[in-house]
Design a protein around this motif. Sequence first.
Motif, PDB file in Angstrom:
ATOM      1  N   PRO A 136       0.817  -1.231   0.000  1.00  0.00           N
ATOM      2  CA  PRO A 136       0.000   0.000   0.000  1.00  0.00           C
ATOM      3  C   PRO A 136       0.847   1.276   0.000  1.00  0.00           C
ATOM      4  N   ILE A 137       1.852   1.339   0.880  1.00  0.00           N
ATOM      5  CA  ILE A 137       2.737   2.503   0.904  1.00  0.00           C
ATOM      6  C   ILE A 137       3.507   2.590  -0.410  1.00  0.00           C
ATOM      7  N   TRP A 138       4.010   1.461  -0.890  1.00  0.00           N
ATOM      8  CA  TRP A 138       4.770   1.406  -2.131  1.00  0.00           C
ATOM      9  C   TRP A 138       3.958   1.974  -3.294  1.00  0.00           C
ATOM     10  N   THR A 139       2.674   1.638  -3.352  1.00  0.00           N
ATOM     11  CA  THR A 139       1.821   2.088  -4.455  1.00  0.00           C
ATOM     12  C   THR A 139       1.635   3.598  -4.448  1.00  0.00           C
ATOM     13  N   THR A 140       1.484   4.173  -3.271  1.00  0.00           N
ATOM     14  CA  THR A 140       1.252   5.622  -3.197  1.00  0.00           C
ATOM     15  C   THR A 140       2.474   6.432  -3.614  1.00  0.00           C
ATOM     16  N   LEU A 141       3.643   5.804  -3.671  1.00  0.00           N
ATOM     17  CA  LEU A 141       4.866   6.512  -4.049  1.00  0.00           C
ATOM     18  C   LEU A 141       5.093   6.525  -5.557  1.00  0.00           C
ATOM     19  N   LEU A 142       4.261   5.812  -6.308  1.00  0.00           N
ATOM     20  CA  LEU A 142       4.500   5.683  -7.745  1.00  0.00           C
ATOM     21  C   LEU A 142       4.387   7.008  -8.493  1.00  0.00           C
ATOM     22  N   MET A 143       3.449   7.863  -8.086  1.00  0.00           N
ATOM     23  CA  MET A 143       3.293   9.135  -8.789  1.00  0.00           C
ATOM     24  C   MET A 143       4.490  10.049  -8.551  1.00  0.00           C
ATOM     25  N   PHE A 144       5.106   9.940  -7.374  1.00  0.00           N
ATOM     26  CA  PHE A 144       6.349  10.686  -7.157  1.00  0.00           C
ATOM     27  C   PHE A 144       7.408  10.209  -8.150  1.00  0.00           C
ATOM     28  N   ALA A 145       7.453   8.895  -8.399  1.00  0.00           N
ATOM     29  CA  ALA A 145       8.405   8.342  -9.353  1.00  0.00           C
ATOM     30  C   ALA A 145       8.097   8.800 -10.775  1.00  0.00           C
ATOM     31  N   VAL A 146       6.821   8.967 -11.111  1.00  0.00           N
ATOM     32  CA  VAL A 146       6.446   9.481 -12.434  1.00  0.00           C
ATOM     33  C   VAL A 146       6.972  10.912 -12.609  1.00  0.00           C
ATOM     34  N   ILE A 147       6.779  11.728 -11.590  1.00  0.00           N
ATOM     35  CA  ILE A 147       7.308  13.101 -11.639  1.00  0.00           C
ATOM     36  C   ILE A 147       8.826  13.077 -11.769  1.00  0.00           C
ATOM     37  N   PHE A 148       9.445  12.104 -11.137  1.00  0.00           N
ATOM     38  CA  PHE A 148      10.896  11.952 -11.159  1.00  0.00           C
ATOM     39  C   PHE A 148      11.427  11.771 -12.581  1.00  0.00           C
ATOM     40  N   GLN A 149      10.580  11.294 -13.518  1.00  0.00           N
ATOM     41  CA  GLN A 149      11.005  11.057 -14.898  1.00  0.00           C
ATOM     42  C   GLN A 149      11.010  12.328 -15.747  1.00  0.00           C
ATOM     43  N   GLN A 150      10.342  13.366 -15.323  1.00  0.00           N
ATOM     44  CA  GLN A 150      10.174  14.542 -16.172  1.00  0.00           C
ATOM     45  C   GLN A 150      11.469  15.285 -16.475  1.00  0.00           C
ATOM     46  N   PRO A 151      12.407  15.443 -15.521  1.00  0.00           N
ATOM     47  CA  PRO A 151      13.643  16.173 -15.855  1.00  0.00           C
ATOM     48  C   PRO A 151      14.453  15.552 -16.983  1.00  0.00           C
ATOM     49  N   THR A 152      14.353  14.246 -17.187  1.00  0.00           N
ATOM     50  CA  THR A 152      15.128  13.595 -18.249  1.00  0.00           C
ATOM     51  C   THR A 152      14.350  13.454 -19.551  1.00  0.00           C
ATOM     52  N   THR A 153      13.105  13.913 -19.573  1.00  0.00           N
ATOM     53  CA  THR A 153      12.302  13.786 -20.793  1.00  0.00           C
ATOM     54  C   THR A 153      11.724  15.145 -21.206  1.00  0.00           C
ATOM     55  N   LEU A 175      -0.320  15.598 -13.838  1.00  0.00           N
ATOM     56  CA  LEU A 175       0.597  14.978 -12.879  1.00  0.00           C
ATOM     57  C   LEU A 175       0.431  15.583 -11.490  1.00  0.00           C
ATOM     58  N   ALA A 176       0.233  16.889 -11.423  1.00  0.00           N
ATOM     59  CA  ALA A 176       0.051  17.545 -10.126  1.00  0.00           C
ATOM     60  C   ALA A 176      -1.204  17.032  -9.433  1.00  0.00           C
ATOM     61  N   GLY A 177      -2.308  16.876 -10.197  1.00  0.00           N
ATOM     62  CA  GLY A 177      -3.551  16.373  -9.608  1.00  0.00           C
ATOM     63  C   GLY A 177      -3.431  14.945  -9.140  1.00  0.00           C
ATOM     64  N   ALA A 178      -2.827  14.074  -9.969  1.00  0.00           N
ATOM     65  CA  ALA A 178      -2.666  12.667  -9.588  1.00  0.00           C
ATOM     66  C   ALA A 178      -1.738  12.525  -8.382  1.00  0.00           C
ATOM     67  N   SER A 179      -0.708  13.353  -8.320  1.00  0.00           N
ATOM     68  CA  SER A 179       0.230  13.294  -7.195  1.00  0.00           C
ATOM     69  C   SER A 179      -0.405  13.784  -5.907  1.00  0.00           C
ATOM     70  N   THR A 180      -1.273  14.762  -6.018  1.00  0.00           N
ATOM     71  CA  THR A 180      -1.996  15.232  -4.835  1.00  0.00           C
ATOM     72  C   THR A 180      -2.876  14.129  -4.269  1.00  0.00           C
TER      73      THR A 180
END
Length: 517
Positions: A295-312, A495-500
């Motif tokens: 459960p905790i692991w799943t909630t961190l996925l959107m942070f990881a999605v945001i983490f991809q933006q600087p390289t793309t 991304l901001a809405g999903a991360s919120t």
Amino acid sequence: MADDKRFRSLNKPCVLLIVIAGIERFVFKGVGSNLVIYLTEVMQMTSSSAARTVNSWTGFTSMVPLLVAPLVDSYWSRYSTILASSFIYIIGLMALTSTALNKSTSSSSSLSLFVSLYLISLGIGGYNPSLQAFGADQIDTDDEIPTTKTDKNPDKKSMFFQWWYFGICSGALLGVSIMPNIQDSLGWGLGFAVPTMAMVVSMIVFSSGSRFYSFEHDRNNDVKSLEKVAQAVKSCVSKFMSSKTDEESNLVELELEDKPLCVKQGTETEQLADQKSANSNHLVKIAKVVIGLLPIWTTLLMFAVIFQQPTTFFIKQGMSMKRNIGDSYKIPPATLQSAITISIVLLMPFYDTIFIPFTRLVLRNDNGITTMQRIAVGMFLSVIAMIFAATVEMKRLESESETLSIFWLLPQYVLLGISDIFTVVGMQEFFYSAVPEGMRTMGIALYTSVFGVGSFLSALMVYLVEYFTSSDGGKGNWFSDDMTEARLDKYYWLLAGASTLSLVVFVVLCRFQETRQ
């Protein structure tokens, strides 16, 4: 000065391994930070295809540790895994350099590119979690890292992971600052050859430090894996079933803490016992540990999605903005990723000296904020970064072509850097501490898998957004190659809405966990 003393309190092996980890991050960032430009300008991919390729590659890279970690914890030694993985890593880098020197966009070159990238992924998959867990083992020998709530000095655990992250961020800073300039000005062949040579140096340095290391964890697994498999087969086909004493049952219960998947040596009675049943119990216990963290692991996925933006897409943003310094030099957009690591390197020491004392005063808690609160603060800052990125993109679209300075992107990079200090370090500490001692490599793998699945999720989101926002002719989507038509601002708002939403669920789960304890 306080932080200098804390760093000096780390033993020699730990400091050496932090330096080695920094070299590896220099190598990885030197390859990955500008890869989307290589794919679009050299391999002639579209922006969305290049972004999906980078996301899929980084996702696979972060997922491999989940496959390797159980084998490392159960059968292999961390030291030998690091050496073997380094060799695979170097082979992949050499293949990538060869592909760049070939300067071809043929199907064979594309195949060679993907083979080299995924060889690098396999190398990293065994290298990173083993190296970090091996580094933590060095502290355990002299000054045990607390792993439970009842431990008296949690600062020791935080110290190791903070300085580890400081080390890898320093290496990443050099990677994103130096390598894009070399790749843009001197060519991709040299741009990939330099990381290759750095990785060779890293492997040599690691090997030279062998006399300093503690191998206490690896000694617990000094029996060859084939011998263990033979014991398991012999036990399974044996018709003799012995009844276990209470002491033997207790030994089975403790096996997970030592080597979660291994068949242990012991008395003849233990060897002839039903090891199949025992291994089944071990797998169930491992599954319970992993499922409990999901459960905790799943909630961190959107942070990881945001983490991809600087390289793309941050890079594609920068390509369409004013980048000139003087008459001839243009800033490579990938170098702005250095703002993330610079903010981490500069602000990390203030976490203990300023932020923690402040939170102790405000919250009236001796430990300042908890690990989960630390993660939540970072998630919140990542949402703010996306809001700022969307706002800047809207301003870019309103201005004329290439009139808005690329430095308008700096705040979103800095905000992501500050969020990393909280969330990434907190994640490392949480997943390392939340598993039994014998599963620590798996704990690190669970942490990296967040970014692996997050990368795949990012690629999926790009595909879905492109599909649903394209016109009948396949044009006009949010990720259009024509940056005057692209609507990255809407994607950032998404991304901001999903991360919120993820942050809200994370806080609720933490509250629920506290009420059950």
